[in-house]
Design a protein around this motif. Structure first.
Motif, short mmCIF file in Angstrom:
data_model
loop_
_atom_site.label_atom_id
_atom_site.label_comp_id
_atom_site.label_asym_id
_atom_site.label_seq_id
_atom_site.Cartn_x
_atom_site.Cartn_y
_atom_site.Cartn_z
N ASP A 87 31.16 12.24 -11.75
CA ASP A 87 30.28 11.08 -11.68
C ASP A 87 29.10 11.34 -10.75
O ASP A 87 27.94 11.16 -11.11
CB ASP A 87 31.09 9.86 -11.22
CG ASP A 87 30.24 8.60 -11.17
OD1 ASP A 87 29.41 8.42 -12.09
OD2 ASP A 87 30.39 7.81 -10.23
N VAL A 88 29.40 11.77 -9.53
CA VAL A 88 28.35 11.94 -8.53
C VAL A 88 27.41 13.09 -8.90
O VAL A 88 26.19 12.98 -8.76
CB VAL A 88 28.96 12.18 -7.12
CG1 VAL A 88 27.89 12.56 -6.12
CG2 VAL A 88 29.70 10.93 -6.66
N LEU A 89 27.98 14.19 -9.39
CA LEU A 89 27.14 15.35 -9.71
C LEU A 89 26.58 15.28 -11.13
O LEU A 89 25.81 16.13 -11.54
CB LEU A 89 27.94 16.64 -9.51
CG LEU A 89 28.53 16.83 -8.10
CD1 LEU A 89 29.33 18.12 -8.02
CD2 LEU A 89 27.42 16.84 -7.05
N ASP A 90 26.98 14.22 -11.82
CA ASP A 90 26.45 13.97 -13.15
C ASP A 90 26.66 15.15 -14.10
O ASP A 90 25.75 15.57 -14.81
CB ASP A 90 24.94 13.64 -13.03
CG ASP A 90 24.55 12.58 -14.04
OD1 ASP A 90 25.42 12.13 -14.79
OD2 ASP A 90 23.37 12.21 -14.07
N LEU A 148 23.18 18.07 0.26
CA LEU A 148 22.80 16.68 -0.04
C LEU A 148 23.85 15.98 -0.90
O LEU A 148 24.21 14.84 -0.66
CB LEU A 148 21.46 16.63 -0.76
CG LEU A 148 20.21 16.54 0.11
CD1 LEU A 148 18.99 16.42 -0.77
CD2 LEU A 148 20.28 15.37 1.08
N ILE A 166 27.17 14.95 0.95
CA ILE A 166 27.19 13.63 1.61
C ILE A 166 27.55 12.54 0.61
O ILE A 166 28.32 11.63 0.88
CB ILE A 166 25.80 13.31 2.20
CG1 ILE A 166 25.39 14.39 3.18
CG2 ILE A 166 25.80 11.95 2.84
CD1 ILE A 166 23.92 14.34 3.50
N GLN A 167 26.98 12.67 -0.57
CA GLN A 167 27.25 11.65 -1.59
C GLN A 167 28.69 11.73 -2.08
O GLN A 167 29.32 10.70 -2.35
CB GLN A 167 26.28 11.83 -2.77
CG GLN A 167 24.83 11.69 -2.36
CD GLN A 167 23.88 11.99 -3.50
OE1 GLN A 167 23.91 11.33 -4.53
NE2 GLN A 167 23.04 12.99 -3.33
N VAL A 227 31.27 12.76 -0.33
CA VAL A 227 32.12 12.21 0.73
C VAL A 227 32.14 10.69 0.63
O VAL A 227 33.19 10.05 0.63
CB VAL A 227 31.61 12.66 2.12
CG1 VAL A 227 32.29 11.84 3.22
CG2 VAL A 227 31.87 14.14 2.32
N GLU A 240 35.36 8.39 -0.34
CA GLU A 240 35.82 7.35 0.59
C GLU A 240 35.96 6.01 -0.14
O GLU A 240 36.93 5.29 0.04
CB GLU A 240 34.86 7.22 1.77
CG GLU A 240 34.95 8.39 2.74
CD GLU A 240 34.00 8.25 3.93
OE1 GLU A 240 34.28 8.86 4.97
OE2 GLU A 240 33.00 7.52 3.82
N LYS A 241 34.97 5.72 -0.94
CA LYS A 241 35.00 4.48 -1.71
C LYS A 241 36.19 4.49 -2.67
O LYS A 241 36.93 3.52 -2.77
CB LYS A 241 33.73 4.33 -2.54
CG LYS A 241 32.60 3.60 -1.86
CD LYS A 241 31.49 3.39 -2.89
CE LYS A 241 30.19 3.00 -2.22
NZ LYS A 241 29.10 2.88 -3.18
#
Lengths: 80, 616
Positions: A16-19, A40, A43-44, A46, A50-51
Motif C-alpha cells: 500500500d505505502v510503496l504503491d 523517505l 518513515i512512511q 513505520v 504503527e497505525k
C-alpha cells in the motif's frame, strides 16, 4: 497473531505505502531488495505499520532493523 | 493514553461518548483511507493522498510554486502536488534545498529567481525558532521576535523587487519550552512571549505587504493539537517537524490561499431553516416553540446565526432556502426576540414547497454567481444528497448529526477563505436586495428601453486612483463571467500600471433610483503604438448586466482614445470555462475581426445608445 500472519500483514502495508502490488516479503528481505524502500518511504512505512498494528516503535528500533525478519520480530513482541 | 496514541486511527476515547465513538469508528472502517480528526472533519491521510501523484494532471491549470523551508520539505511538496489533484490544479513545484531560504532569496542568480514562481511558500518551523533562540544571550532573546519579523520583511522586499510572486509565510505553531511555566507571559525575553510576538508581527507585516499572505499553522495546530501536528520520531529521524498526516492539512491550507488569490472562493451562504437556523420545526412548533437564544440547545443556532451575520458583514451574501410557507418561515426573522438574523440580512429568501434544487437554481439566477461559489447548509442528509446530485458544483457540508457539533465542524472546513477585503463588501446584501426591487420594476414595463430610462442611471467614469485600487484589484480577481481576458491583477500590479506611461485606465460606477452599485467596471488600456490602443482588461460586475453599461463603457473608451489621438482600438477575447457570456462582446459592439483580433476605428465611431447619464 502468528508469525505468518504478521508477515502477510506487513506485506499488505508495504504494498500500500510503496504503491507496488508485486512486492513479496520474506523474513530475509532487506531494503536492498526493494527499490522503493528508501529513507523517505521508510518513515512512511513505520507510520503505516504503527497505525496498522496499533503499536509504537522506538527510535532505536526503527534504526536497528536490518530487514523484514527483525521488523516482524519487533512487531510480534509488541503485540504480545 | 500515551503521547503517541494520537497517531493511531483510533481517536482518544475520552473525547467521545460511546455513541459518538462508535459512529466515528464506523466511518473509519467504511472510508478506510481517511483519518478522523476529533469532531467529524475528514481529511485524507498522507498515504491515501499521495496516491494522487500517479494520476493524470494534464488539462489542469499549471501553477508554479516554490517551496523553501528550514526543515525537510519533501512531504510538503508531495502533499501539495497531490492535493492539487483534488482541486484540479497542476502545481509545478520547485523545492529549494534544505535550509536555503536566505541563500535563495538574497542571491539574485539563485534557482528561485530562475524558476520564476507564481507563489513562494516559506515554511519555517518552531523547532528551528527555538533552536536559534536558545543560542542567544538573554538580552538578544528579548528582541528575538523583532529579528524574525525584520528578516521576513527583508524577504518580502527582496522578493518583491525581483519577482511578481505572491509570498506565503506561516505563523509559528506554539510549543511550550517549559522554562518559565505559566510565568512566561510575564517575562519579555521568554520563548513563548517572543514566539507570540513574532506571530503578531508577521500578521502586521503581511497587512503592509499586499503580495504577502499568512498560512496560519498556529491556528491549525490550535484546532488539531500539537500531538497530532508534531511527530517527535519524524523530527529525530528525518528532521521533519510535522507528522505525516498533518501534511495534507498544510497542503489544503496553502491551496485554499492560492485558490482565493486566483479568484476561486465562496461568495454566498444558503441556509436551510428548520433544525439548521433554529431548533425545531416552525410549521409545527410555532414561533414560541423553536429553539434559539441562550437556553438549552438554542445556543447552537444562535452561534450559527452569529457566524452567518459576521460573514454577511464581510461580504458573503446570505440566502434562505427552506421547505415552508413563506409567511410562517419569515415570522421568526421579523418578531422572534432572540433571532440574530433579520430579514434585512437575507438577500434572497425562498420558502416554498418546490424542490431545493429548483430553489437554489432560482437563487443563483438572481445573484448571478457561479454554483461553485455557493455553500448550502442543511441538517437533512436526504436534502443534501438531492442538492449535491442536482447541482454538483455547489459545496454541501456534511453537517454532524448532533447540532452541538455544527459550529466546530463548520469552522474546521475553512469554507470562506478570501484574499482581499474592501469597504464595499459589507454593502453587498443591500445591493442584491435593491436588485430584487429593480426586477419587480422591470416587470411593470413591456419594453426594455422604458425600463432602463425609468431607472434614472448615472455613472462617472474616471481613471483608477489610490482610493479605488483595492476595489479594482478585487474585481480583477473575482470577475469570472464578464471578463474578456481573465488576466488577474493584484493591488501592487495595478499601482504599477497606473504609474506606467503607456497605460490608460477607466473605472465605471453606476447609481440608479434604487441605490448605488458602487464601482462595477474597470478598463485597462495599453498603448501598442502611436495609433493603436489595446484593451488589456475589460471587466464588469455581473450585477449590472443588461443595463447598457457595455455601450456606455465603449463610448467612454472611444472618447479617451480620441482624446489621445489613437486611430484604432484593439480588443481580444480569451475564452475560459466561465466567460462564455462575453464571447460575442466585441462583434456585438461593432468591432471587426482582423486576424483573430477585434479592431474598432475611432474615426468613424458613432456613439452607442445608452440610458446612463454621464456625470464624469
Amino acid at each position: 497473531m502468528d508469525a505468518n500472519q504478521i508477515l502477510s500483514d506487513v506485506q499488505v502495508v508495504f504494498r500500500d505505502v510503496l504503491d507496488n502490488d508485486d512486492i513479496v516479503l520474506t523474513e530475509g528481505t532487506t531494503a536492498l531488495d526493494i527499490d522503493e524502500w528508501d529513507s523517505l518511504s521508510h518513515i512512511q512505512l513505520v507510520s503505516a505499520l504503527e497505525k496498522h498494528f496499533k503499536i509504537k516503535f522506538t527510535t532505536t528500533e526503527i534504526s536497528s532493523w536490518k530487514g523484514i525478519g527483525e521488523l516482524t520480530k519487533t512487531i510480534a513482541t509488541k503485540i504480545g | 493514553m500515551g503521547i503517541y496514541d494520537f497517531h493511531c486511527l483510533r481517536p482518544d476515547k475520552s473525547l467521545f461518548d460511546n455513541f459518538l465513538y462508535k459512529r466515528v469508528e464506523t466511518k473509519i472502517v467504511l472510508l478506510h483511507v481517511k483519518i478522523e480528526c476529533k469532531q467529524g472533519f475528514i481529511m485524507l491521510s498522507f498515504n491515501a493522498l499521495k496516491k494522487n501523484l500517479k494520476k493524470d494532471y494534464s488539462g489542469f491549470k499549471v501553477v508554479k510554486v516554490a517551496i523553501m523551508a528550514d526543515s525537510a520539505s519533501q512531504f510538503i511538496k508531495d502533499a501539495l502536488k497531490a492535493y492539487g489533484y483534488e482541486v484540479q490544479l497542476n502545481f509545478d513545484i520547485y523545492e529549494a534545498e534544505y535550509s536555503q531560504i536566505d541563500l535563495q532569496v538574497f542571491d539574485p542568480s539563485s534557482e528561485l529567481y530562475e524558476f520564476a514562481p507564481d507563489y513562494i511558500i516559506i515554511n519555517r518551523c518552531t523547532e528551528k525558532l527555538l533552536k536559534e533562540y536558545n543560542k542567544k544571550e538573554r538580552l538578544a532573546q528579548g528582541h528575538y521576535a523583532e529579528d524574525v519579523v525584520g528578516l521576513t520583511r527583508q524577504y518580502f522586499e527582496t522578493l518583491g523587487s525581483r519577482l511578481r510572486a505572491k509570498v506565503i509565510v506561516n505563523t509559528y505553531p506554539e510549543i511550550n519550552d517549559s522554562v518559565f511555566g505559566n510565568f512566561a507571559g510575564k517575562v519579555t525575553s521568554s520563548f513563548i512571549y517572543q514566539l507570540r510576538k513574532a506571530n503578531l508581527g508577521l500578521m502586521g507585516l503581511c497587512q503592509q505587504h499586499k503580495d504577502a499572505f499568512i498560512c496560519d499553522l498556529a491556528l491549525l495546530q490550535a484546532e488539531l493539537g500539537h500531538r497530532f501536528v508534531f511527530d517527535p520520531k519524524m523530527y529525530v529521524n528525518a528532521d521533519m517537524v510535522y507528522s505525516l498526516d498533518f501534511f495534507p492539512y498544510i497542503a489544503k491550507n496553502v491551496t485554499d490561499i492560492i485558490l482565493s488569490i486566483s479568484g476561486t472562493f465562496k461568495k454566498c451562504l444558503i441556509l436551510d431553516l428548520d433544525n439548521t437556523t433554529w431548533g425545531g420545526i416552525i410549521g409545527d412548533d410555532g414561533i414560541e416553540g423553536i429553539q434559539v437564544g441562550y437556553l438549552g440547545i438554542g445556543k447552537v443556532f444562535t452561534e450559527l446565526q452569529s457566524w452567518a451575520k459576521q460573514l454577511k458583514q464581510r461580504g458573503i451574501i446570505l440566502a434562505v432556502c427552506s421547505k415552508n410557507t413563506e409567511e410562517i418561515a419569515q415570522e421568526p426573522f421579523i418578531s422572534h426576540p432572540d433571532m440574530v438574523l433579520r430579514l434585512d440580512d437575507i438577500a434572497v429568501f425562498v420558502a416554498n414547497w418546490e424542490t431545493k434544487v429548483d430553489n437554489i437554481r432560482h437563487i443563483q439566477s438572481i445573484l448571478n454567481i457561479g454554483f461553485d461559489s455557493m455553500v448550502f447548509i442543511d441538517d437533512n442528509p436526504f436534502e443534501r444528497e438531492m442538492v449535491k446530485a442536482g447541482i454538483p458544483d455547489i459545496t454541501v457540508p456534511e453537517l454532524p448529526e448532533d447540532p452541538a457539533e455544527y459550529m466546530q465542524y463548520l469552522r474546521s472546513l475553512n469554507l470562506f477563505e478570501t484574499a482581499s477585503v474592501t469597504e464595499e463588501d459589507g454593502q453587498r446584501t443591500r445591493q442584491y436586495k435593491e436588485e430584487a426591487q429593480r426586477n419587480s420594476l422591470m416587470k411593470s414595463f413591456t419594453d426594455e428601453s422604458s425600463f432602463l430610462e425609468n431607472l434614472l442611471m448615472v455613472s462617472a467614469p474616471k481613471p483608477i486612483d489610490q482610493f479605488n485600487i483595492p476595489r479594482v484589484a478585487q474585481l480583477s480577481q473575482r470577475s469570472n463571467q464578464f471578463n474578456l481576458r481573465t488576466i488577474r491583477y493584484t493591488e501592487e500590479d495595478i499601482k504599477l500600471i497606473c504609474e506606467a506611461p503607456n497605460y490608460y485606465t477607466l473605472t465605471l460606477s453606476l447609481k440608479d433610483r434604487f441605490g448605488d452599485h458602487g464601482l462595477i467596471g474597470a478598463i485597462i488600456l495599453k498603448k501598442l503604438d502611436d495609433s493603436s490602443l489595446f484593451i488589456d482588461t475589460w471587466i464588469m460586475s455581473c450585477r449590472v448586466l443588461k443595463r447598457g453599461m457595455e455601450n456606455f463603457t465603449l463610448n467612454a473608451i472611444v472618447e479617451l482614445a480620441s482624446f489621445y489621438n489613437f486611430e484604432r482600438i484593439v480588443g481580444e477575447y480569451i475564452p475560459t470555462k466561465k466567460n462564455e457570456i462575453v464571447k460575442n462582446h466585441y462583434s456585438d459592439l461593432g468591432f471587426k475581426n482582423v486576424d483573430g483580433q477585434w479592431v474598432l476605428d475611432v474615426a468613424g465611431y458613432e456613439k452607442k445608445l445608452t440610458f446612463i447619464n454621464n456625470q464624469g
